[in-house]
Design an enzyme around this catalytic site. Structure first.
Site, PDB file in Angstrom:
ATOM      1  N   ARG A  72       0.850  -1.184   0.000  1.00 30.85           N
ATOM      2  CA  ARG A  72       0.000   0.000   0.000  1.00 30.85           C
ATOM      3  C   ARG A  72       0.889   1.239   0.000  1.00 30.85           C
ATOM      4  O   ARG A  72       1.925   1.271   0.653  1.00 30.85           O
ATOM      5  CB  ARG A  72      -0.868   0.038   1.263  1.00 30.85           C
ATOM      6  CG  ARG A  72      -1.967  -0.987   1.299  1.00 30.85           C
ATOM      7  CD  ARG A  72      -2.830  -0.809   2.535  1.00 30.85           C
ATOM      8  NE  ARG A  72      -2.125  -1.109   3.768  1.00 30.85           N
ATOM      9  CZ  ARG A  72      -1.649  -0.200   4.614  1.00 30.85           C
ATOM     10  NH1 ARG A  72      -1.805   1.084   4.375  1.00 30.85           N
ATOM     11  NH2 ARG A  72      -1.029  -0.562   5.714  1.00 30.85           N
ATOM     12  N   TYR A 200      -1.375  -3.650  -7.167  1.00 31.06           N
ATOM     13  CA  TYR A 200      -1.085  -4.468  -6.000  1.00 31.06           C
ATOM     14  C   TYR A 200      -2.086  -4.327  -4.855  1.00 31.06           C
ATOM     15  O   TYR A 200      -2.425  -3.207  -4.445  1.00 31.06           O
ATOM     16  CB  TYR A 200       0.318  -4.144  -5.445  1.00 31.06           C
ATOM     17  CG  TYR A 200       0.709  -5.092  -4.350  1.00 31.06           C
ATOM     18  CD1 TYR A 200       1.173  -6.371  -4.654  1.00 31.06           C
ATOM     19  CD2 TYR A 200       0.545  -4.751  -3.029  1.00 31.06           C
ATOM     20  CE1 TYR A 200       1.481  -7.270  -3.655  1.00 31.06           C
ATOM     21  CE2 TYR A 200       0.848  -5.644  -2.009  1.00 31.06           C
ATOM     22  CZ  TYR A 200       1.317  -6.905  -2.341  1.00 31.06           C
ATOM     23  OH  TYR A 200       1.618  -7.806  -1.340  1.00 31.06           O
ATOM     24  N   LYS A 209      -9.300  -2.408   2.070  1.00 29.97           N
ATOM     25  CA  LYS A 209      -9.013  -1.259   2.933  1.00 29.97           C
ATOM     26  C   LYS A 209      -9.845  -0.035   2.524  1.00 29.97           C
ATOM     27  O   LYS A 209     -10.301   0.727   3.372  1.00 29.97           O
ATOM     28  CB  LYS A 209      -7.521  -0.920   2.882  1.00 29.97           C
ATOM     29  CG  LYS A 209      -6.615  -2.069   3.275  1.00 29.97           C
ATOM     30  CD  LYS A 209      -6.856  -2.519   4.685  1.00 29.97           C
ATOM     31  CE  LYS A 209      -5.867  -3.599   5.086  1.00 29.97           C
ATOM     32  NZ  LYS A 209      -6.056  -4.037   6.470  1.00 29.97           N
ATOM     33  N   HIS A 229     -10.384  -2.431  12.014  1.00 33.31           N
ATOM     34  CA  HIS A 229      -9.259  -3.231  11.512  1.00 33.31           C
ATOM     35  C   HIS A 229      -9.004  -4.346  12.524  1.00 33.31           C
ATOM     36  O   HIS A 229      -8.052  -4.301  13.294  1.00 33.31           O
ATOM     37  CB  HIS A 229      -8.047  -2.286  11.397  1.00 33.31           C
ATOM     38  CG  HIS A 229      -6.890  -2.874  10.678  1.00 33.31           C
ATOM     39  ND1 HIS A 229      -5.624  -2.354  10.757  1.00 33.31           N
ATOM     40  CD2 HIS A 229      -6.797  -3.936   9.853  1.00 33.31           C
ATOM     41  CE1 HIS A 229      -4.802  -3.057  10.012  1.00 33.31           C
ATOM     42  NE2 HIS A 229      -5.489  -4.029   9.456  1.00 33.31           N
ATOM     43  N   SER A 251       0.071  -3.506  12.181  1.00 35.96           N
ATOM     44  CA  SER A 251       0.580  -4.445  11.175  1.00 35.96           C
ATOM     45  C   SER A 251       1.760  -5.232  11.753  1.00 35.96           C
ATOM     46  O   SER A 251       2.485  -4.735  12.620  1.00 35.96           O
ATOM     47  CB  SER A 251       1.074  -3.687   9.954  1.00 35.96           C
ATOM     48  OG  SER A 251       0.070  -2.844   9.524  1.00 35.96           O
ATOM     49  N   CYS A 253       1.879  -7.850  13.636  1.00 39.56           N
ATOM     50  CA  CYS A 253       1.801  -8.321  15.027  1.00 39.56           C
ATOM     51  C   CYS A 253       1.077  -9.662  15.115  1.00 39.56           C
ATOM     52  O   CYS A 253       0.639 -10.063  16.194  1.00 39.56           O
ATOM     53  CB  CYS A 253       1.126  -7.286  15.906  1.00 39.56           C
ATOM     54  SG  CYS A 253       2.155  -5.849  16.215  1.00 39.56           S
ATOM     55  N   ASP A 280      -8.870  -9.759   9.440  1.00 34.56           N
ATOM     56  CA  ASP A 280      -8.417  -8.392   9.134  1.00 34.56           C
ATOM     57  C   ASP A 280      -9.451  -7.299   9.400  1.00 34.56           C
ATOM     58  O   ASP A 280      -9.085  -6.224   9.850  1.00 34.56           O
ATOM     59  CB  ASP A 280      -7.987  -8.328   7.655  1.00 34.56           C
ATOM     60  CG  ASP A 280      -7.169  -7.082   7.342  1.00 34.56           C
ATOM     61  OD1 ASP A 280      -6.359  -6.678   8.189  1.00 34.56           O
ATOM     62  OD2 ASP A 280      -7.342  -6.504   6.250  1.00 34.56           O
ATOM     63  N   ARG A 378       2.346 -12.173  -0.770  1.00 31.64           N
ATOM     64  CA  ARG A 378       1.029 -12.532  -0.226  1.00 31.64           C
ATOM     65  C   ARG A 378       0.455 -13.819  -0.801  1.00 31.64           C
ATOM     66  O   ARG A 378       0.813 -14.237  -1.899  1.00 31.64           O
ATOM     67  CB  ARG A 378       0.036 -11.408  -0.571  1.00 31.64           C
ATOM     68  CG  ARG A 378       0.376 -10.057   0.013  1.00 31.64           C
ATOM     69  CD  ARG A 378      -0.218  -9.878   1.370  1.00 31.64           C
ATOM     70  NE  ARG A 378       0.345  -8.747   2.085  1.00 31.64           N
ATOM     71  CZ  ARG A 378      -0.129  -8.308   3.242  1.00 31.64           C
ATOM     72  NH1 ARG A 378      -1.152  -8.903   3.798  1.00 31.64           N
ATOM     73  NH2 ARG A 378       0.438  -7.293   3.858  1.00 31.64           N
TER      74      ARG A 378
HETATM   75  O1  O2Y Z   1       0.339  -4.037   1.228  1.00 33.13           O
HETATM   76  C1  O2Y Z   1      -0.805  -4.315   0.860  1.00 33.13           C
HETATM   77  O2  O2Y Z   1      -1.320  -3.880  -0.162  1.00 33.13           O
HETATM   78  C2  O2Y Z   1      -1.623  -5.196   1.666  1.00 33.13           C
HETATM   79  S1  O2Y Z   1      -1.914  -4.501   3.207  1.00 33.13           S
HETATM   80  C3  O2Y Z   1      -2.866  -5.612   4.112  1.00 33.13           C
HETATM   81  C4  O2Y Z   1      -3.331  -6.759   3.530  1.00 33.13           C
HETATM   82  C5  O2Y Z   1      -4.091  -7.643   4.273  1.00 33.13           C
HETATM   83  C6  O2Y Z   1      -4.375  -7.320   5.561  1.00 33.13           C
HETATM   84  N1  O2Y Z   1      -3.932  -6.191   6.133  1.00 33.13           N
HETATM   85  C7  O2Y Z   1      -3.160  -5.347   5.444  1.00 33.13           C
HETATM   86  C8  O2Y Z   1      -2.710  -4.114   6.188  1.00 33.13           C
HETATM   87  O3  O2Y Z   1      -1.883  -3.349   5.730  1.00 33.13           O
HETATM   88  O4  O2Y Z   1      -3.214  -3.914   7.299  1.00 33.13           O
HETATM   89 MN    MN Z   2      -4.801  -5.227   7.804  1.00 31.40          MN
END
Ligand code: O2Y
Ligand code: MN
Length: 596
Positions: A72, A200, A209, A229, A251, A253, A280, A378
């Site tokens: 992200r 991605y 999200k 979350h 994140s 954890c 999540d 992932r």
């Molecule tokens: O980096 C990404 O695009 C995925 S981020 C993500 C994916 C699944 C669950 N939680 C997260 C997060 O950043 O909290």
């Molecule tokens: Mn998450």
């Protein structure tokens, strides 16, 4: 006539967006198996996905993203509201005019030579009071195949949408996959999400999200519920009663690991079982019965591969043996996959996440280890394949939540577990959540990052108002869940974890559910109720009493220091911080001052 054709607003919007992106054709996704096969064949033929070894990993595919498109991108993620104050001090902000204008430049003609797929999707069981419908337009088959796993899609969703029901307008284009032309924009006042220039994960699976948390939190505030979350899990106690808990952790954890926890032998024999509802996101509503109920709006796991193995998370390993999409892991010569911290030794060679030939021990020109799998690589896998999956994931009413757990990664200070005094104090505890960098992240050891309720990157509006919303939710419930805080990550003087973690965390959950059912003991401290050593069942665990005492201790001086850091952090929110939260901090200080 199909429902979609009757929905004039949906038709008009698709036409409008197609007018801007200019695809060669538009395909409406119906969610059928035939359609899935066709999409797989097409993306196999272009190399967008690679077929994995179908004997060893049936139904599994591999995908690699651009090397600068692997996570992200928070700095390119914006909340676009008429007033800047509506986005709050912790979000990037653009006015809607500016946001649309900047993104239009990139979307213009971005789908020439491509197909625009129209994906109707439902977050939550179709037709449930909790659920929200979205429609994502995308030029990526990878996105369609992932959305198939992560959400409910296709014809049943269009049927539920009918001729005029509301939906979130989600537009995505890979465009040139250029990081300089990448934007993830949320327009909560228009119920719209625009994402461009990325291929991605969190940037493009817009139900996750973007809708479930950023727009979700906005809608939740407006409509009187919570979009969080959080993982959701059921802890079945001996005798068969299941207590459901929702838990938020920053994140990295171990949220997925906790959601899929396998009881250690001693607790399994006692009769404990864990039921995974989600790993999540949780949508929570106070019901007329005065309790809090939760659903997981998703239908899949988008989990981090590195570090996932048969020891750390056997249920995840079992889940991802079929019908799974692997992204940015190492591709082995036999067309299976590998990642650092996974099962088995590193293969002699393979193609790594960058698409380059890889051998173990390779060092790059800067002297750094070359990784096989990207640290944020992932797996996308269906919930239903998880051996511990709850049989209530399709329940329109969700599950009743008895406990909320906030967690942090703290090397010092924060005890293994404590219980807040009441809802308001628990909300304060959530606002103080933080992670501390460990020795593994050289140079930054000890740096504290605060992440209230693990929502800092995901709350679609002002965090101060979000805290107020949490406080208000407490008033809607006759029997609000008890709120706890856990910290699995305390280190000893040698930098070793003091608590074994993983399955052994169930011993802490056992105390938590014991507190919810009024059978577990505790001691009152200035920060909350803490188990005395005899209140935790540690049978079969070798942990010495000095370590346990430290894990359950409250150091007055260190906590007084902590209150200064919390106060500094709270200044971020200015005068939007609720008075109750300020009073809670003052209350903590007074209790500490009075303690020995
Ligand atoms: O980096 C990404 O695009 C995925 S981020 C993500 C994916 C699944 C669950 N939680 C997260 C997060 O950043 O909290
Ligand atoms: Mn998450």
């Amino acid at each position: 006539m199909h429902e979609a054709l009757k929905h004039h607003k949906l038709q008009a919007w698709v036409k409008d967006m197609a007018g801007m992106c200019n695809p060669d054709q538009i395909v409406w996704i119906d969610g059928s198996e035939d359609e899935k096969k066709k999409l797989e064949q097409e993306s196999l033929s272009t190399g967008e996905i690679i077929e994995l070894n179908q004997e060893k990993l049936p139904g599994c595919y591999y995908h690699r993203t651009s090397t600068d498109d692997v996570a992200r991108t928070e700095h390119l993620t914006y909340i676009c509201t008429k007033k800047k104050s509506a986005a709050g001090p912790t979000n990037n902000w653009l006015s809607p005019e500016k946001g649309y204008e900047k993104a239009k430049d990139i979307f213009q003609n971005s789908m020439v030579g491509r197909t625009m797929y129209v994906i109707p999707f439902s977050m939550g069981p179709i037709g449930s009071e909790f659920s929200k419908i979205g429609v994502e337009l995308t030029d990526s088959i990878y996105v369609v195949l992932n959305m198939r796993i992560m959400t409910r899609i296709g014809k049943p969703v269009l049927d539920a949408l009918g001729a005029d029901n509301d939906f979130t307008k989600c537009l995505h284009s890979k465009a040139d996959l250029d990081i300089n032309k990448r934007l993830i924009l949320h327009f909560p006042e228009d119920n719209t999400i625009w994402s461009v220039g990325s291929g991605y994960g969190g940037n493009v699976l817009l139900g996750k999200k973007c809708l479930s948390l950023r727009l979700g939190s906005w809608l939740a505030k407006k409509e009187g519920w919570l979009a969080e979350h959080m993982l959701i899990m059921g802890v079945e106690a001996p005798g068969g009663h299941i207590v459901y808990v929702a838990a938020a952790f920053p994140s990295a954890c171990g949220k997925t690991n906790l959601a899929m926890l396998v009881p250690p032998q001693g607790l399994k024999i006692k009769g404990y079982r864990i039921w995974t509802v989600g790993d999540d996101i949780a949508w929570l509503r106070a019901d007329a019965d005065g309790t809090l109920w939760a659903i997981n709006p998703e239908t899949g796991f988008f989990g981090v591969a590195p570090g996932t193995n048969t020891k750390t998370n056997p249920n995840a390993i079992a889940t991802i043996q079929r019908n799974t999409i692997y992204t940015n892991v190492l591709l082995k010569d036999d067309k299976t996959v590998w990642w650092e911290g996974g099962d088995g030794p590193a293969p002699a060679s393979g193609i790594n996440w960058e698409g380059k030939l890889w051998k173990p021990g390779m060092i790059d020109e800067n002297g750094n280890q070359v990784l096989g799998a990207h640290p944020n690589s992932r797996f996308t896998a269906p919930l239903v394949q998880c051996p511990s999956i709850s049989n209530r994931i399709e329940n329109h009413h969700g599950v009743p939540i008895d406990a909320i757990i906030f967690g942090g990664r703290r090397a010092r200070l924060v005890p293994l577990v404590y219980e807040s005094f009441d809802w308001e104090h628990g909300v304060f505890v959530g606002t103080t959540m933080a992670s501390e960098r460990t020795a593994a992240q050289a140079g930054l050891q000890g740096e504290i990052r605060r992440d209230p309720m693990a929502m800092l990157p995901f709350c679609g509006y002002s965090m101060g108002l979000y805290f107020q919303h949490w406080l208000d939710m407490g008033n809607k419930m006759k029997k609000p869940p008890k709120i706890f805080h856990v910290n699995w990550f305390r280190l000893d003087d040698n930098g070793k974890f003091m608590w074994p973690g993983f399955g052994e965390n169930l011993r802490v959950l056992e105390w938590i559910i014991g507190r919810c059912t009024n059978i577990a003991g505790a001691e009152q401290t200035p920060i909350g109720y803490i188990p005395k050593s005899g209140d935790l069942d540690l049978t079969g665990l070798s942990i010495n009493s000095a370590t346990l005492e430290k894990l359950l201790s409250v150091d007055k001086k260190e906590w007084e220091e902590e209150t200064k850091d919390i106060e500094k952090f709270f200044r971020t929110f200015g005068n939007v911080l609720p008075a109750e939260i300020k009073n809670q901090l003052q209350g903590l200080r007074e209790r500490l001052a009075k303690s020995k």
